[in-house]
Design an enzyme around this catalytic site. Structure first.
Site, PDB file in Angstrom:
ATOM      1  N   GLU A  17      -2.528  14.883  35.902  1.00 40.99           N
ATOM      2  CA  GLU A  17      -2.351  13.828  34.895  1.00 40.99           C
ATOM      3  C   GLU A  17      -2.069  14.410  33.512  1.00 40.99           C
ATOM      4  OE1 GLU A  17      -5.064  14.159  36.792  1.00 40.99           O
ATOM      5  OE2 GLU A  17      -5.324  12.354  38.012  1.00 40.99           O
ATOM      6  N   LYS A  21      -3.721  19.802  28.977  1.00 44.38           N
ATOM      7  CA  LYS A  21      -3.211  19.531  27.619  1.00 44.38           C
ATOM      8  C   LYS A  21      -4.288  18.869  26.760  1.00 44.38           C
ATOM      9  CE  LYS A  21      -0.424  16.585  24.844  1.00 44.38           C
ATOM     10  NZ  LYS A  21       0.804  15.979  24.389  1.00 44.38           N
ATOM     11  N   ALA A  42      -6.315  23.880  41.348  1.00 46.77           N
ATOM     12  CA  ALA A  42      -5.920  23.241  40.093  1.00 46.77           C
ATOM     13  C   ALA A  42      -4.822  24.052  39.412  1.00 46.77           C
ATOM     14  CB  ALA A  42      -7.125  23.145  39.158  1.00 46.77           C
ATOM     15  N   GLY A  43      -3.993  23.363  38.661  1.00 48.09           N
ATOM     16  CA  GLY A  43      -2.994  24.012  37.810  1.00 48.09           C
ATOM     17  C   GLY A  43      -2.926  23.198  36.541  1.00 48.09           C
ATOM     18  N   HIS A  44      -3.515  23.705  35.467  1.00 50.26           N
ATOM     19  CA  HIS A  44      -3.609  22.942  34.225  1.00 50.26           C
ATOM     20  C   HIS A  44      -2.699  23.581  33.170  1.00 50.26           C
ATOM     21  CE1 HIS A  44      -7.844  21.268  35.428  1.00 50.26           C
ATOM     22  NE2 HIS A  44      -6.886  20.970  36.285  1.00 50.26           N
TER      23      HIS A  44
HETATM   24  P1  GDP Z   1      -3.277  18.783  34.947  1.00 54.29           P
HETATM   25  O1  GDP Z   1      -3.409  19.429  36.281  1.00 54.29           O
HETATM   26  O2  GDP Z   1      -3.920  17.441  34.903  1.00 54.29           O
HETATM   27  O3  GDP Z   1      -3.734  19.655  33.807  1.00 54.29           O
HETATM   28  O4  GDP Z   1      -1.705  18.535  34.735  1.00 54.29           O
HETATM   29  P2  GDP Z   1      -0.511  19.560  35.104  1.00 54.29           P
HETATM   30  O5  GDP Z   1      -0.472  20.630  34.088  1.00 54.29           O
HETATM   31  O6  GDP Z   1      -0.569  19.955  36.520  1.00 54.29           O
HETATM   32  O7  GDP Z   1       0.729  18.583  34.988  1.00 54.29           O
HETATM   33  C1  GDP Z   1       1.051  17.927  33.817  1.00 54.29           C
HETATM   34  C2  GDP Z   1       2.486  18.327  33.403  1.00 54.29           C
HETATM   35  O8  GDP Z   1       2.981  17.400  32.461  1.00 54.29           O
HETATM   36  C3  GDP Z   1       2.572  19.680  32.731  1.00 54.29           C
HETATM   37  O9  GDP Z   1       3.792  20.275  33.048  1.00 54.29           O
HETATM   38  C4  GDP Z   1       2.505  19.325  31.243  1.00 54.29           C
HETATM   39  O10 GDP Z   1       3.139  20.297  30.420  1.00 54.29           O
HETATM   40  C5  GDP Z   1       3.270  18.041  31.223  1.00 54.29           C
HETATM   41  N1  GDP Z   1       2.862  17.053  30.205  1.00 54.29           N
HETATM   42  C6  GDP Z   1       1.609  16.753  29.756  1.00 54.29           C
HETATM   43  N2  GDP Z   1       1.650  15.703  28.906  1.00 54.29           N
HETATM   44  C7  GDP Z   1       2.941  15.321  28.823  1.00 54.29           C
HETATM   45  C8  GDP Z   1       3.609  14.271  28.137  1.00 54.29           C
HETATM   46  O11 GDP Z   1       3.027  13.449  27.443  1.00 54.29           O
HETATM   47  N3  GDP Z   1       4.985  14.195  28.321  1.00 54.29           N
HETATM   48  C9  GDP Z   1       5.674  15.051  29.102  1.00 54.29           C
HETATM   49  N4  GDP Z   1       6.982  14.872  29.213  1.00 54.29           N
HETATM   50  N5  GDP Z   1       5.063  16.044  29.763  1.00 54.29           N
HETATM   51  C10 GDP Z   1       3.717  16.175  29.634  1.00 54.29           C
HETATM   52  P1  IMO Z   2      -5.093  19.547  39.233  1.00 58.42           P
HETATM   53  O1  IMO Z   2      -6.459  19.960  38.750  1.00 58.42           O
HETATM   54  C1  IMO Z   2      -2.753  17.631  42.364  1.00 58.42           C
HETATM   55  C2  IMO Z   2      -4.146  18.155  46.491  1.00 58.42           C
HETATM   56  C3  IMO Z   2      -3.294  18.983  47.436  1.00 58.42           C
HETATM   57  C4  IMO Z   2      -3.606  18.306  48.748  1.00 58.42           C
HETATM   58  C5  IMO Z   2      -5.096  17.970  48.601  1.00 58.42           C
HETATM   59  C6  IMO Z   2      -6.032  18.981  49.230  1.00 58.42           C
HETATM   60  O2  IMO Z   2      -4.011  20.450  38.790  1.00 58.42           O
HETATM   61  O3  IMO Z   2      -4.848  18.110  38.924  1.00 58.42           O
HETATM   62  P2  IMO Z   2      -6.772  21.440  48.572  1.00 58.42           P
HETATM   63  O4  IMO Z   2      -5.968  22.694  48.388  1.00 58.42           O
HETATM   64  O5  IMO Z   2      -7.573  21.034  47.374  1.00 58.42           O
HETATM   65  O6  IMO Z   2      -7.606  21.468  49.808  1.00 58.42           O
HETATM   66  O7  IMO Z   2      -5.673  20.286  48.824  1.00 58.42           O
HETATM   67  O8  IMO Z   2      -5.342  17.891  47.214  1.00 58.42           O
HETATM   68  N1  IMO Z   2      -4.530  18.824  45.231  1.00 58.42           N
HETATM   69  C7  IMO Z   2      -4.008  18.542  44.031  1.00 58.42           C
HETATM   70  N2  IMO Z   2      -3.017  17.698  43.675  1.00 58.42           N
HETATM   71  N3  IMO Z   2      -3.412  18.303  41.419  1.00 58.42           N
HETATM   72  C8  IMO Z   2      -4.422  19.140  41.745  1.00 58.42           C
HETATM   73  O9  IMO Z   2      -5.187  19.757  40.824  1.00 58.42           O
HETATM   74  C9  IMO Z   2      -4.743  19.310  43.114  1.00 58.42           C
HETATM   75  N4  IMO Z   2      -5.649  20.043  43.782  1.00 58.42           N
HETATM   76  C10 IMO Z   2      -5.526  19.727  45.071  1.00 58.42           C
HETATM   77  O10 IMO Z   2      -1.932  18.894  47.104  1.00 58.42           O
HETATM   78  O11 IMO Z   2      -2.902  17.101  48.853  1.00 58.42           O
HETATM   79 MG    MG Z   3      -2.222  20.276  37.793  1.00 57.73          MG
END
Ligand code: GDP
Ligand code: IMO
Ligand code: MG
Length: 423
Positions: A17, A21, A42-44
């Site tokens: 989500e 950020k 996770a990938g933040h």
């Molecule tokens: P997280 O796992 O909840 O921390 O989110 P992720 O990093 O996996 O995915 C969010 C993606 O959206 C990342 O590539 C961020 O750089 C991007 N992002 C975050 N906020 C915004 C926004 O308001 N607009 C756009 N276009 N991208 C955003």
């Molecule tokens: P962040 O923190 C989105 C999903 C996987 C799979 C399910 C189970 O970046 O929001 P796992 O490896 O945890 O056993 O996989 O959960 N999943 C995520 N999807 N964001 C994540 O983390 C996730 N972590 C796990 O894709 O469907």
């Molecule tokens: Mg993520």
């Protein structure tokens, strides 16, 4: 002295989500930032001053040099991936040693847990979860089976404990007929990661956090994944293996429920899901492809295409309920800038039955939509609410009416600076 609080920032849909950020934006207001669940699944993503970082196990508060960051007891940690992630930050000039503390109670992800993750997925045939392959499920299963290894174990007699557990995993893999793997190089790096981890403060983080709260300090709990991936409340069995909801903050950090302050629920202006499982709002058409392309909806960890659709009010209401969300944060509003109309899913329908509540059996439901006019204006350069076009204000007000919780922050771009806090 007035006690401090633990505010929680939780993904309330299917993850990604934009938690990273917002944690980074919030960090100056807190003394400690702590991860309480999940691991390198996770990938933040954090973007500022032209730099981009993707964190997996390390909390997103790490960029503020004077803050303590904690990997809590509810997390699972892979030493090799941790080392890789931490070294990247060290190379970028961040000093971690004194301010990144790891709970001795967090569980270790072994290389063989990752092999088991692949083996279990392969055995599931068509019902694959589509895991990230990071060994998350097998490690949490092992924790529940009371046979796992914890971070504290690396401090004493570790080689022996490791070999015994690895041997058990190898036996399971033989039973599964999954024998075509070679982890020798992985294992070497993993052991190097264990030595590297020993150079960090491995502490009783629950004591540290509670002591800080007693001193009036405030903590930000950084969620991983999202409510719909929660082991209890998500779309089981297509979920992750930990409690990603607010209750997980208490168990995953060792803090009492009375310490919880604000609960920030973070969601996108539309929906995404990566991996398998029910997703009633999924768009299989050009609109879905456009959202993916404009929003760069490709997994930060696995690079997989994220499935895309309109915002899901059924899922959001459910998540607000189970987490006790007090404030909402809407991300990626700018991704919908060019759409002439926007839809919102207000209910699910199956076999003539319509429900606005999250059903137990989440399979096979179709989304029922309401349509709203799009704003067709570029939001990315806007710095205050006053600049917003009326149609966007109407969309925000529409969501607040349906969700009955205020949306206090709106994100209009990936950069730290593209964040609008409403007055
Ligand atoms: P997280 O796992 O909840 O921390 O989110 P992720 O990093 O996996 O995915 C969010 C993606 O959206 C990342 O590539 C961020 O750089 C991007 N992002 C975050 N906020 C915004 C926004 O308001 N607009 C756009 N276009 N991208 C955003
Ligand atoms: P962040 O923190 C989105 C999903 C996987 C799979 C399910 C189970 O970046 O929001 P796992 O490896 O945890 O056993 O996989 O959960 N999943 C995520 N999807 N964001 C994540 O983390 C996730 N972590 C796990 O894709 O469907
Ligand atoms: Mg993520």
């Amino acid at each position: 002295m007035k006690k401090g609080k633990v505010d929680a920032l939780l993904g309330i849909v299917f993850g990604d989500e934009g938690k990273g950020k917002v944690v980074d934006v919030f960090t100056p207001k807190y003394d400690i930032v702590a991860r309480f669940a999940g691991g390198p699944n996770a990938g933040h993503t954090i973007i500022f001053e032209g730099k981009k970082f993707v964190l997996r196990s390390i909390p997103s508060g790490i960029f503020a040099e004077d803050k303590v960051n904690i990997i809590g007891n509810g997390c699972v940690i892979a030493p090799d991936l941790f080392m890789q992630e931490a070294r990247e930050l060290e190379t970028a000039g961040y000093d971690l040693r004194s301010r990144l503390h790891i709970s001795r109670r967090a569980h270790l992800i072994l290389p063989t847990h990752r092999v088991l993750d692949r083996a279990y997925e392969a055995a599931k045939g068509k019902n694959k979860v589509g895991t990230t392959g990071k060994g998350i499920g097998p490690t949490y299963s092992e924790k529940a089976s009371r046979t796992g290894l914890r971070v504290g174990d690396i401090l004493e007699n570790f080689e022996q404990k490791y070999q015994a557990l690895k041997a058990r995993h190898e036996e399971t893999l033989r039973h599964l007929g999954y024998t075509d793997y070679d982890i020798s190089e992985e294992e070497r790096l993993w052991m190097e990661g264990v030595s590297y981890m020993r150079t960090f403060p491995l502490t009783d983080t629950e004591v540290e956090i509670n002591r800080a709260l007693a001193e009036g300090k405030n903590v930000l709990a950084e969620g991983a994944q999202g409510t719909m991936l929660d082991i209890d409340h998500g779309t089981y069995p297509f979920v992750s293996s930990s409690n990603t909801v607010c209750g997980g903050v208490c168990t995953g950090l060792g803090v009492p429920p009375s310490a919880i302050g604000e609960v920030f629920g973070i969601f996108k202006a539309y929906s995404t899901r990566v991996g398998a499982g029910p997703f009633p709002v999924e768009l299989f058409d050009e609109t879905g492809d456009r959202i993916r392309e404009i929003g760069h909806e490709y997994g930060a960890v696995t690079g997989r295409n994220r499935r895309c659709g309109w915002v899901d009010l059924v899922a959001l209401r459910y998540a607000i309920m189970v987490n006790g969300v007090t404030q909402l944060i809407m991300m990626k509003s700018d991704v919908l800038d060019t759409f002439p109309t926007i839809k919102a899913c207000v209910a699910y329908e199956k076999n003539g039955v319509t429900t606005a509540d999250m059903p137990y059996d989440t399979e096979g439901w179709q989304a029922v939509y309401e349509e709203l006019p799009g704003w067709q204006t570029d939001l990315t350069g806007m710095t205050s609410e006053a600049e917003f076009p009326q149609a966007f204000k109407d969309y925000v007000a529409y969501l607040e009416r349906h969700l009955e919780v205020p949306i206090t922050i709106l994100s209009v771009g990936p950069d730290r600076a593209q964040t609008i806090i409403r007055g």
